[in-house]
Scaffold this motif. Structure first.
Motif, PDB file in Angstrom:
ATOM      1  N   GLY A 118      61.928  35.610  28.926  1.00 42.86           N
ATOM      2  CA  GLY A 118      62.439  36.232  29.831  1.00 42.86           C
ATOM      3  C   GLY A 118      61.127  36.921  30.510  1.00 42.86           C
ATOM      4  N   MET A 119      60.107  37.313  29.857  1.00 46.15           N
ATOM      5  CA  MET A 119      58.935  37.785  30.460  1.00 46.15           C
ATOM      6  C   MET A 119      58.102  36.774  31.171  1.00 46.15           C
ATOM      7  N   MET A 120      58.118  35.609  30.703  1.00 45.48           N
ATOM      8  CA  MET A 120      57.388  34.544  31.312  1.00 45.48           C
ATOM      9  C   MET A 120      57.909  34.193  32.482  1.00 45.48           C
ATOM     10  N   LYS A 121      59.215  34.283  32.620  1.00 48.45           N
ATOM     11  CA  LYS A 121      59.876  33.949  34.113  1.00 48.45           C
ATOM     12  C   LYS A 121      59.400  34.892  35.226  1.00 48.45           C
ATOM     13  N   THR A 122      58.701  36.167  34.899  1.00 52.85           N
ATOM     14  CA  THR A 122      58.363  37.046  35.653  1.00 52.85           C
ATOM     15  C   THR A 122      57.014  37.036  35.893  1.00 52.85           C
ATOM     16  N   VAL A 123      56.178  36.256  35.194  1.00 51.66           N
ATOM     17  CA  VAL A 123      54.624  36.005  35.326  1.00 51.66           C
ATOM     18  C   VAL A 123      54.358  34.536  35.546  1.00 51.66           C
ATOM     19  N   LYS A 124      53.617  34.269  36.687  1.00 53.79           N
ATOM     20  CA  LYS A 124      53.333  33.188  36.914  1.00 53.79           C
ATOM     21  C   LYS A 124      51.844  32.978  37.135  1.00 53.79           C
ATOM     22  N   ILE A 125      51.389  31.833  37.056  1.00 57.25           N
ATOM     23  CA  ILE A 125      49.745  31.791  36.902  1.00 57.25           C
ATOM     24  C   ILE A 125      49.597  31.736  38.531  1.00 57.25           C
ATOM     25  N   ASN A 126      50.170  31.235  39.273  1.00 61.33           N
ATOM     26  CA  ASN A 126      49.763  31.100  40.804  1.00 61.33           C
ATOM     27  C   ASN A 126      49.802  32.503  41.316  1.00 61.33           C
ATOM     28  N   ASP A 127      50.636  33.514  40.840  1.00 54.59           N
ATOM     29  CA  ASP A 127      50.775  34.762  41.229  1.00 54.59           C
ATOM     30  C   ASP A 127      49.393  35.551  40.684  1.00 54.59           C
ATOM     31  N   ILE A 128      49.020  35.166  39.352  1.00 53.07           N
ATOM     32  CA  ILE A 128      47.726  35.875  39.045  1.00 53.07           C
ATOM     33  C   ILE A 128      46.556  35.340  39.836  1.00 53.07           C
ATOM     34  N   ASP A 129      46.520  34.348  40.068  1.00 52.10           N
ATOM     35  CA  ASP A 129      45.408  33.525  40.923  1.00 52.10           C
ATOM     36  C   ASP A 129      45.400  34.167  42.333  1.00 52.10           C
ATOM     37  N   ASN A 130      46.584  34.122  42.967  1.00 48.67           N
ATOM     38  CA  ASN A 130      46.386  34.855  44.467  1.00 48.67           C
ATOM     39  C   ASN A 130      45.938  36.509  44.153  1.00 48.67           C
ATOM     40  N   LEU A 131      46.592  37.115  43.083  1.00 47.82           N
ATOM     41  CA  LEU A 131      46.138  38.484  43.015  1.00 47.82           C
ATOM     42  C   LEU A 131      44.660  38.667  42.621  1.00 47.82           C
ATOM     43  N   GLN A 132      44.078  37.926  41.847  1.00 49.45           N
ATOM     44  CA  GLN A 132      42.431  37.951  41.801  1.00 49.45           C
ATOM     45  C   GLN A 132      41.719  37.735  43.049  1.00 49.45           C
ATOM     46  N   ASP A 133      42.309  36.496  43.937  1.00 49.22           N
ATOM     47  CA  ASP A 133      41.539  36.394  45.084  1.00 49.22           C
ATOM     48  C   ASP A 133      41.650  37.597  46.009  1.00 49.22           C
ATOM     49  N   GLU A 134      42.954  38.119  46.057  1.00 53.54           N
ATOM     50  CA  GLU A 134      43.199  39.431  46.859  1.00 53.54           C
ATOM     51  C   GLU A 134      41.994  40.454  46.381  1.00 53.54           C
ATOM     52  N   MET A 135      41.982  40.700  45.162  1.00 55.67           N
ATOM     53  CA  MET A 135      41.170  41.821  44.542  1.00 55.67           C
ATOM     54  C   MET A 135      39.615  41.321  45.088  1.00 55.67           C
ATOM     55  N   MET A 136      39.066  40.281  45.013  1.00 58.35           N
ATOM     56  CA  MET A 136      37.792  39.781  45.360  1.00 58.35           C
ATOM     57  C   MET A 136      37.687  39.882  46.640  1.00 58.35           C
ATOM     58  N   ASP A 137      38.606  39.728  47.597  1.00 60.29           N
ATOM     59  CA  ASP A 137      38.483  40.078  49.059  1.00 60.29           C
ATOM     60  C   ASP A 137      38.466  41.535  49.501  1.00 60.29           C
ATOM     61  N   LEU A 138      39.321  42.315  48.635  1.00 62.37           N
ATOM     62  CA  LEU A 138      39.056  43.880  48.991  1.00 62.37           C
ATOM     63  C   LEU A 138      37.852  44.336  48.254  1.00 62.37           C
ATOM     64  N   MET A 139      37.173  43.868  47.460  1.00 63.10           N
ATOM     65  CA  MET A 139      35.947  44.120  46.785  1.00 63.10           C
ATOM     66  C   MET A 139      34.808  43.836  47.880  1.00 63.10           C
ATOM     67  N   ASP A 140      35.075  42.764  48.489  1.00 66.84           N
ATOM     68  CA  ASP A 140      33.925  42.276  49.819  1.00 66.84           C
ATOM     69  C   ASP A 140      34.143  43.098  50.609  1.00 66.84           C
ATOM     70  N   VAL A 141      35.395  43.557  51.237  1.00 68.16           N
ATOM     71  CA  VAL A 141      35.311  44.635  52.380  1.00 68.16           C
ATOM     72  C   VAL A 141      35.021  45.920  51.987  1.00 68.16           C
ATOM     73  N   SER A 142      35.016  46.199  50.653  1.00 64.26           N
ATOM     74  CA  SER A 142      34.728  47.518  50.375  1.00 64.26           C
ATOM     75  C   SER A 142      33.079  47.793  50.369  1.00 64.26           C
ATOM     76  N   ASN A 143      32.511  46.734  49.975  1.00 62.35           N
ATOM     77  CA  ASN A 143      31.104  46.670  49.943  1.00 62.35           C
ATOM     78  C   ASN A 143      30.742  46.497  51.571  1.00 62.35           C
ATOM     79  N   GLU A 144      31.315  45.851  52.475  1.00 58.38           N
ATOM     80  CA  GLU A 144      31.018  45.878  53.852  1.00 58.38           C
ATOM     81  C   GLU A 144      30.897  47.445  54.210  1.00 58.38           C
ATOM     82  N   ILE A 145      32.166  47.931  53.878  1.00 59.71           N
ATOM     83  CA  ILE A 145      32.223  49.480  54.283  1.00 59.71           C
ATOM     84  C   ILE A 145      31.162  50.125  54.021  1.00 59.71           C
TER      85      ILE A 145
END
Length: 234
Positions: A118-145
């Motif tokens: 049941g827990m595995m149904k709510t956690v997907k590898i693609n979601d984790i990858d997308n979340l990591q990409d978003e975090m990296m983008d946010l860190m880049d924007v923070s550094n530019e600021i």
């Protein structure tokens, strides 16, 4: 109908393995106590045989001791049989407890497996990858600021190495000119000493040159020229 056929009696539940083991152990303890009593009696007969001379009396004591010994052997056989039964019951109880433990383990594993699915149904590898990409983008924007906020204002950017060396040479020449023109620092110049005396309002130093015995100036207890009282009042 009940008067004719009677009422069916409820069957008593069969004894458990623990109940049977306790009952047999109790019987074994009783037999063990009898064996100890027979041992005490045999020891008494043994002492009598040693003290009695060979003859009819000694033979009678030996016959009684032989009868007690046969009884002891019978009780020992019963004791060994009861101990074997207890050992078999302990093995069965151990196997039964092992099976119960296995059943509980299987139930726990099945429950955990279902929960994990049941827990595995709510956690997907693609979601984790997308979340990591978003975090990296946010860190880049923070550094530019941070870089933008730390930018300096009104600082010329067209200064090269030649301008820097020329500026340093001019500063060195200016510092050398000031040193030659000033010579001695202002606080060490002679005129500065009189200015300090006038600012502090100190009396002029008395003339200590000897002018004869009559004109000799008085001295204090340390051998130094005494300061006039009029000067102290000023």
């Amino acid at each position: 109908m009940r008067r004719v056929f009677g009422v069916k009696k409820d069957k008593e539940p069969p004894p458990s393995i623990q109940d049977a083991s306790d009952r047999i152990t109790k019987r074994g303890d009783t037999v063990e106590e009898k064996i100890r009593k027979l041992d005490v009696e045999l020891n008494r007969y043994k002492e009598q045989i040693k003290k009695t001379r060979p003859g009819p009396a000694q033979e009678a004591v030996k016959a009684r001791a032989m009868r007690v010994l046969k009884q002891k052997r019978m009780y020992e056989g019963q004791r060994d049989m009861l101990y074997n039964q207890t050992f078999n019951l302990d093995q069965v109880a151990f196997a039964s407890e092992g099976i119960k433990d296995a059943q509980q383990t299987m139930s726990a594993l099945k429950s955990a497996n279902k929960e994990l699915k049941g827990m595995m149904k709510t956690v997907k590898i693609n979601d984790i990858d997308n979340l990591q990409d978003e975090m990296m983008d946010l860190m880049d924007v923070s550094n530019e600021i941070q870089e933008t906020l730390g930018r300096s204002y009104s600082v010329p950017d067209d200064i090269d190495e030649e301008d820097l060396m020329g500026e340093l040479d001019d500063l060195e020449a200016d510092m050398g000119t000031e040193t030659e023109s000033e010579g001695m620092p202002s606080y060490l110049q002679p005129d500065r000493e009189s200015d300090l005396d006038s600012e502090l309002n100190l009396p002029s130093a008395p003339n200590t040159a000897p002018a004869g015995r009559a004109n000799a100036q008085a001295q204090d207890e340390f051998g130094l020229p005494a300061v006039p009282r009029s000067s102290l009042r000023n």
